[in-house]
Structure formats: structure tokens, C-alpha cells
Design a protein around this motif. Structure first.
Motif, short mmCIF file in Angstrom:
data_model
loop_
_atom_site.label_atom_id
_atom_site.label_comp_id
_atom_site.label_asym_id
_atom_site.label_seq_id
_atom_site.Cartn_x
_atom_site.Cartn_y
_atom_site.Cartn_z
N PHE A 59 -3.10 4.72 -4.38
CA PHE A 59 -3.69 5.69 -5.40
C PHE A 59 -4.35 4.33 -5.28
O PHE A 59 -4.26 3.45 -6.40
CB PHE A 59 -2.79 6.05 -5.84
N PRO A 60 -5.61 5.07 -6.71
CA PRO A 60 -6.63 3.88 -7.67
C PRO A 60 -6.08 3.85 -8.58
O PRO A 60 -4.97 4.63 -9.79
CB PRO A 60 -7.57 4.49 -8.65
N HIS A 92 -1.50 0.22 -3.09
CA HIS A 92 -0.40 0.85 -2.03
C HIS A 92 0.26 0.91 -2.16
O HIS A 92 1.14 0.47 -3.24
CB HIS A 92 -1.11 -0.17 -0.75
N THR A 93 1.10 1.23 -0.89
CA THR A 93 2.69 1.67 -1.51
C THR A 93 3.40 1.32 -0.14
O THR A 93 3.91 2.39 0.68
CB THR A 93 2.38 3.97 -1.81
N ASN A 94 4.42 0.48 -0.54
CA ASN A 94 4.85 0.11 0.69
C ASN A 94 6.28 0.52 0.74
O ASN A 94 7.44 -0.50 -0.28
CB ASN A 94 4.59 -1.53 0.78
N LEU A 247 10.30 -6.10 -3.41
CA LEU A 247 10.44 -6.05 -5.01
C LEU A 247 10.27 -5.45 -5.92
O LEU A 247 9.93 -5.08 -6.96
CB LEU A 247 9.12 -6.82 -5.69
N GLY A 248 10.13 -3.94 -5.33
CA GLY A 248 9.70 -2.98 -5.83
C GLY A 248 8.12 -3.31 -6.70
O GLY A 248 7.52 -3.60 -6.04
N GLY A 294 6.35 -6.12 -1.53
CA GLY A 294 5.87 -6.13 -3.31
C GLY A 294 5.50 -4.65 -2.70
O GLY A 294 4.41 -4.30 -1.62
N TYR A 295 5.63 -3.55 -3.37
CA TYR A 295 5.02 -2.10 -3.14
C TYR A 295 3.82 -1.89 -3.47
O TYR A 295 3.65 -1.08 -2.90
CB TYR A 295 6.28 -1.31 -4.75
N HIS A 296 3.48 -2.71 -4.18
CA HIS A 296 1.37 -2.55 -4.25
C HIS A 296 0.88 -3.74 -3.43
O HIS A 296 -0.70 -3.38 -4.02
CB HIS A 296 1.43 -2.29 -5.83
N PHE A 297 1.98 -4.25 -3.25
CA PHE A 297 0.55 -5.74 -2.45
C PHE A 297 -0.49 -4.85 -0.81
O PHE A 297 0.19 -3.62 -0.99
CB PHE A 297 1.81 -6.28 -1.76
N PRO A 298 -1.83 -4.81 -0.27
CA PRO A 298 -1.82 -4.83 0.60
C PRO A 298 -1.12 -4.89 2.35
O PRO A 298 -0.05 -5.65 1.57
CB PRO A 298 -2.96 -5.85 0.95
#
Length: 321
Positions: A59-60, A92-94, A247-248, A294-298
Motif C-alpha cells: 500500500f502507498p 510491502h507487507t511481509n 522486526l515488525g 522487515g515487514y515493509h521492506f521490499p
């Protein structure tokens, strides 16, 4: 700035106001979308554990989510130098799915269908990866922001995985459920509070309220990493001599927060604690050579922390085929 579903118009406004830093799309060196779909999971092992990273989508985010305390021109130049958009951030959402012994542990439950339409794909992506979501034995929620917990409810407002044990930090739980919180936050943040309360109070979820060091399952241990939210938890995985730190949102940007660990964003509830926690994690991961997720990492967000003087660099882990 709205905290819930900022529109692209709002996020583009900053770039439009600063044309010197707004790059034409042709100069961004971005890859185009695929003709079809890419796999949304990535598998590897950690000692005796089987780990699968599963995406909930993306999501942006507005630029204020990174480096509110940074010089704006410096931040935009940094994004441009890293081939990143200068009008929005891409999150991103990992999600991490852990199989260890009899336990099957899922970290966070995504946003479901209540946030952005580009996210909410966790359950279907788990199934596409050959994982039965309903066989999950433990669900750990790092914190109660929309993209991490709103997916806990199904279309009937019942727990999405009814037979799992749900685990959340006690301080996180108590913060969101304190009396009158919704009336004390800014109007644009009220939906965050109501969403967190509704998610935590979902029918069919029995919550274990945990503290630092709580062992969810053998080798799956909570680590207090407050700052982004008052009770944020990361998860340290250990199997034999191998470790992995999930990491969350303790660190949310794989480039900005490594090169500039003192940058904080609009979603960090306690900037000073956020930065202190981030530096502690980066120091530990670099010194002890502990890989991180990382949850929001690529996607898939798995890699290593390399110390570079007073700063750091994220080094993506190699895929194994």
C-alpha cells in the motif's frame, strides 16, 4: 494528514509543490508490472525451522511516514538516489510463517478487506503457497496498526483463524483498550483506535497478553521494541545456532532507516523511543550477524545488517533455489 487511507491526490501534492525533485516516470528506472502474477511467497530454513515469507500485498504511504525530522530536500534527494518514488512511499507487507515441531506460527494477520485494496491478500497467498491458514496454531500480533491486525476479522466479524492462540504485548493491548482513548486522539486517528479496539475484541479470539521474553513456541520469543507504538513487539527466532529477528515495524524503511537511523515518521508514537530502539536493534543485528525480516521492506524483506560507521546498510539475503 489523514492517517487512514491517504489518497494518491494527497500524497502527490508534496511532489507537485516541489517540482525540482519530482522525477518523470521515465527517469525513475522502475520496473513495469508483470503480465500476470508473481509468486507471493519465499521459503528458507533456519536450523530445524521452516520459514515462509507470505505477502499481504502493498500500500502507498505519505512521505511524512519517513524522516519527518529530516531536511525535505535531503530526503527527496535520498529517495531519488535510491531509485524510489519521490511522491509516495511503497510499503510491502511481509508476513512470517514459522513451522517448528508441532507449532505453526503466523506473525501478524494483515489488513483484510478494511484498508487498501492493494493489500488484504494474506489468506489467499498462504493457500497459493500450499499453507492451510486454518492449521495455524499461534498468531502473534506485533502491534495494532491496521495493516497488522485488521485482518483478524472475517466477513462475519469473527476471528479469521478460530482455533489459534492469539498473542499480543500486554502494554500494546492495554494502550488501545484504555478508557476514552478515542476521544483523546486527533480526529484523523480515531478510526485507528476504533479499528484496533474492534480487532482486539473480535469474537472467537482468546488473547495471551505477553511481555518481553515470552516464548510463544519453542524458539519463538517476543522482544520488546516499543516506540513505533507503546507496546510494539519484535520476534526473535532461534534454532540451534541460528537466529532470525522479525522486526515488525521497529524498522520500516530498508534504505532510509539504515542510512539515517535517527529519522522518524508520522506513525511513530514516541520518536525518541523509536530511534533508541532502532539503534539498539541495528547494533545487535550487525554485531551478532543476525539476519532480519522487515515487514515493509521490499519483498521478501529478508537480509542482513551491515555497519557503516555511524550508519548501516541493508544487504538482501540470497535466494536459494
Amino acid at each position: 494528514m489523514p492517517l487512514l487511507r491517504p489518497t494518491r491526490r494527497e500524497m502527490l501534492a508534496l511532489a507537485a509543490a516541489m517540482p525540482a525533485f519530482a522525477m518523470p516516470a521515465a527517469l525513475r528506472a522502475e520496473l513495469g508490472p508483470p503480465d500476470g502474477e508473481n509468486p507471493a511467497h519465499f521459503r528458507f530454513t533456519l536450523g530445524d525451522m521452516k520459514i515462509t515469507i507470505v505477502s499481504d500485498g502493498w500500500f502507498p504511504q505519505p512521505l511524512t511516514a519517513l524522516g519527518m525530522n529530516a531536511d525535505e530536500a535531503e530526503k527527496l534527494a535520498f529517495l531519488e538516489a535510491h531509485f524510489l518514488p519521490t511522491d509516495e512511499l511503497v510499503g510491502h507487507t511481509n508476513h512470517v510463517y514459522i513451522e517448528t515441531g508441532e507449532a505453526k506460527v503466523l506473525i501478524d494477520v494483515g489488513s483484510g478487506n478494511r484498508f487498501f485494496d492493494t493489500a488484504g491478500r494474506l489468506m489467499s497467498n498462504m493457500e497459493a503457497a500450499g499453507i492451510d491458514p486454518f492449521a495455524t496454531t499461534h498468531v502473534v500480533v506485533t502491534h495494532a496498526h491496521p495493516d497488522h491486525i485488521w485482518g483478524v476479522r472475517d466477513d462475519f466479524d469473527e476471528a479469521i483463524i478460530p482455533d489459534a492462540e492469539y498473542v499480543i504485548g500486554e502494554a500494546e493491548h492495554d494502550y488501545w483498550l484504555q478508557d476514552g482513548l478515542v476521544d483523546r486522539v486527533a480526529p484523523e486517528a480515531q478510526q485507528f483506535v476504533l479499528g484496533a479496539v474492534n480487532s482486539i475484541n473480535v469474537d472467537g479470539a482468546e488473547w495471551t497478553l505477553a511481555g518481553d521474553g515470552h516464548e510463544v513456541a519453542p524458539g519463538v520469543r517476543l522482544m520488546s521494541t516499543n516506540g513505533h507504538t507503546p507496546g510494539h513487539m519484535s520476534i526473535l527466532l532461534e534454532s540451534g545456532d541460528d537466529q532470525l529477528l522479525v522486526l515488525g515495524d521497529a524498522i520500516t524503511h530498508a534504505f532510509g532507516h539504515f542510512a539515517h537511523p535517527d529519522w522518524y515518521g508520522s506513525m511513530d508514537s514516541d520518536p525518541e523511543a523509536t530511534v533508541a530502539t532502532r539503534r539498539r536493534i541495528l547494533d545487535m543485528a550487525a554485531a551478532d550477524r543476525i539476519p532480519v525480516v522487515g515487514y515493509h521492506f521490499p519483498f521478501p524483506g529478508v537480509g542482513h545488517v551491515k555497519a557503516e560507521g555511524e550508519a548501516y546498510a541493508f544487504v538482501p539475503a540470497l535466494w536459494r533455489f
